[in-house]
Design an enzyme around this catalytic site. Structure first.
Site, PDB file in Angstrom:
ATOM      1  N   GLY A  61      -5.228   6.095   1.419  1.00 28.76           N
ATOM      2  CA  GLY A  61      -4.334   4.720   1.170  1.00 28.76           C
ATOM      3  C   GLY A  61      -5.220   3.992   0.415  1.00 28.76           C
ATOM      4  O   GLY A  61      -5.977   4.261  -0.130  1.00 28.76           O
ATOM      5  N   ASN A  62      -4.560   2.689   0.357  1.00 25.47           N
ATOM      6  CA  ASN A  62      -5.438   1.638  -0.219  1.00 25.47           C
ATOM      7  C   ASN A  62      -5.081   0.216   0.638  1.00 25.47           C
ATOM      8  O   ASN A  62      -4.214   0.094   1.242  1.00 25.47           O
ATOM      9  CB  ASN A  62      -5.184   1.415  -1.699  1.00 25.47           C
ATOM     10  CG  ASN A  62      -3.675   1.091  -1.918  1.00 25.47           C
ATOM     11  OD1 ASN A  62      -3.141   0.000  -1.630  1.00 25.47           O
ATOM     12  ND2 ASN A  62      -2.843   2.109  -2.396  1.00 25.47           N
ATOM     13  N   ARG A  63      -5.899  -0.673   0.017  1.00 26.33           N
ATOM     14  CA  ARG A  63      -5.589  -2.076   1.001  1.00 26.33           C
ATOM     15  C   ARG A  63      -4.898  -2.933   0.484  1.00 26.33           C
ATOM     16  O   ARG A  63      -4.791  -4.101   0.860  1.00 26.33           O
ATOM     17  CB  ARG A  63      -7.318  -2.682   1.153  1.00 26.33           C
ATOM     18  CG  ARG A  63      -7.773  -1.677   1.971  1.00 26.33           C
ATOM     19  CD  ARG A  63      -9.340  -2.533   2.426  1.00 26.33           C
ATOM     20  NE  ARG A  63     -10.490  -1.497   2.647  1.00 26.33           N
ATOM     21  CZ  ARG A  63     -10.572  -0.987   3.679  1.00 26.33           C
ATOM     22  NH1 ARG A  63      -9.902  -1.010   4.708  1.00 26.33           N
ATOM     23  NH2 ARG A  63     -11.643  -0.188   4.073  1.00 26.33           N
ATOM     24  N   SER A  64      -3.756  -2.465  -0.539  1.00 28.75           N
ATOM     25  CA  SER A  64      -3.062  -3.552  -1.121  1.00 28.75           C
ATOM     26  C   SER A  64      -2.152  -4.407  -0.053  1.00 28.75           C
ATOM     27  O   SER A  64      -1.665  -4.056   1.026  1.00 28.75           O
ATOM     28  CB  SER A  64      -2.126  -2.750  -2.024  1.00 28.75           C
ATOM     29  OG  SER A  64      -1.133  -3.532  -2.236  1.00 28.75           O
TER      30      SER A  64
ATOM     31  N   PRO B 182       0.868  -1.333   0.122  1.00 26.43           N
ATOM     32  CA  PRO B 182      -0.091  -0.015   0.155  1.00 26.43           C
ATOM     33  C   PRO B 182       0.796   1.288  -0.054  1.00 26.43           C
ATOM     34  O   PRO B 182       2.173   1.372   0.368  1.00 26.43           O
ATOM     35  CB  PRO B 182      -0.823  -0.013   1.385  1.00 26.43           C
ATOM     36  CG  PRO B 182       0.138  -0.753   2.356  1.00 26.43           C
ATOM     37  CD  PRO B 182       0.677  -1.966   1.381  1.00 26.43           C
TER      38      PRO B 182
END
Ligand SMILES: Cc1cc2nc3c(=O)[nH]c(=O)nc-3n(C[C@H](O)[C@H](O)[C@H](O)COP(=O)(O)O)c2cc1C
Length: 238
Positions: free
Chosen positions: A210-213, A198
């Site tokens: 943000g992101n949940r990568s 992320p």
């Protein structure tokens, strides 16, 4: 992809990680490789010749001046028969010896007598201060310049209770790297940077977008590029 029938010479030097070399022998044998082992005198303090030879299903080599071994196999033949030489764990001492061309025991003499075309893979393992020491880093640079492949070390907790770079990579990673020497490597010579995981972009000092990568895909891509022969640098967020 196996390394069936390939001849591997495994050099085990004196470090705590020597116990992982036993698992490496098991994995190599399971994959069908023929494994011959040299255990340094210091290596014998960490794993026994009995365990090593039982796993190799072959006597282990420890002495340069052994009448029996020298008559039956000999240090020159040991290297000539090898398709790949793996040094795991590679101690700071042993890398220094290799970098400077010392030949005062069976392992170092065998390495010095090795044909330039025989690939050599080292998996260093040591305390992080030993690894970061300028002397070790100069030796590492010398070995890399000569075309030897170094795998790791990993960063993590050490047996001595400290934390940092110096842990030997896991036996499975050494096996995967070993396989890479015997199969087509279309990306050999490429340096590839992969970023994964992320990202967090600050909106202000408290909030971010943000992101949940998970980073799993990026890690898999990096592993695939490495298998294809590339020299991969993985930057894994956050
Ligand atoms: C308990 C103990 C653990 C050691 N662990 C390491 C290690 O992980 N890495 C290393 O480079 N040296 C380590 N050493 C030092 C080496 O064993 C020493 O430098 C030895 O001369 C290496 O010999 P060799 O390269 O011929 O195997 C350790 C020594 C002791 C007593």
């Amino acid at each position: 992809m196996t390394i069936q029938d390939k001849s591997i010479l495994l050099v085990i030097t004196g470090g705590i990680a020597a116990y992982k070399a036993l698992e490496l022998i098991r994995l190599l044998r399971k994959d069908g490789a023929k494994v011959r082992c040299i255990l340094t005198k210091s290596g014998e303090e960490f794993v026994t010749p009995m365990s090593v030879s039982a796993l190799c299903e072959h006597p282990v080599y420890t002495d340069l001046f052994s009448l029996k071994d020298e008559a039956e196999m000999g240090h020159i033949r040991l290297t000539r028969e090898a398709d790949l030489i793996i040094i795991a764990p590679a101690s700071a001492d042993f890398m220094a010896k290799m970098a400077h061309g010392l030949a005062n025991d069976l392992a170092s003499t065998t390495l010095l007598a090795t044909d330039e075309d025989t690939p050599i893979l080292l998996a260093p393992a040591m305390n992080h201060r030993m690894w970061e020491n300028k002397a070790t880093q100069a030796n590492v640079a010398t070995l890399k310049k000569r075309g030897l492949t170094l795998l790791g070390p990993d960063i993590g907790d050490m047996a001595c209770g400290e934390h940092g770079p110096g842990r030997m990579v896991e036996p499975q990673a050494i096996l995967d790297a070993a396989k890479g020497f015997f199969f087509e490597r279309p990306l050999a010579g490429y340096n590839i940077l992969v970023t994964s995981g992320p990202t967090f972009e600050p909106l202000d000092p408290v909030r971010f977008i943000g992101n949940r990568s998970s980073g799993k895909q990026g890690h898999a891509i990096a592993a695939a590029l490495h298998k294809a022969g590339a020299d991969v640098t993985l930057v894994s967020g956050p």
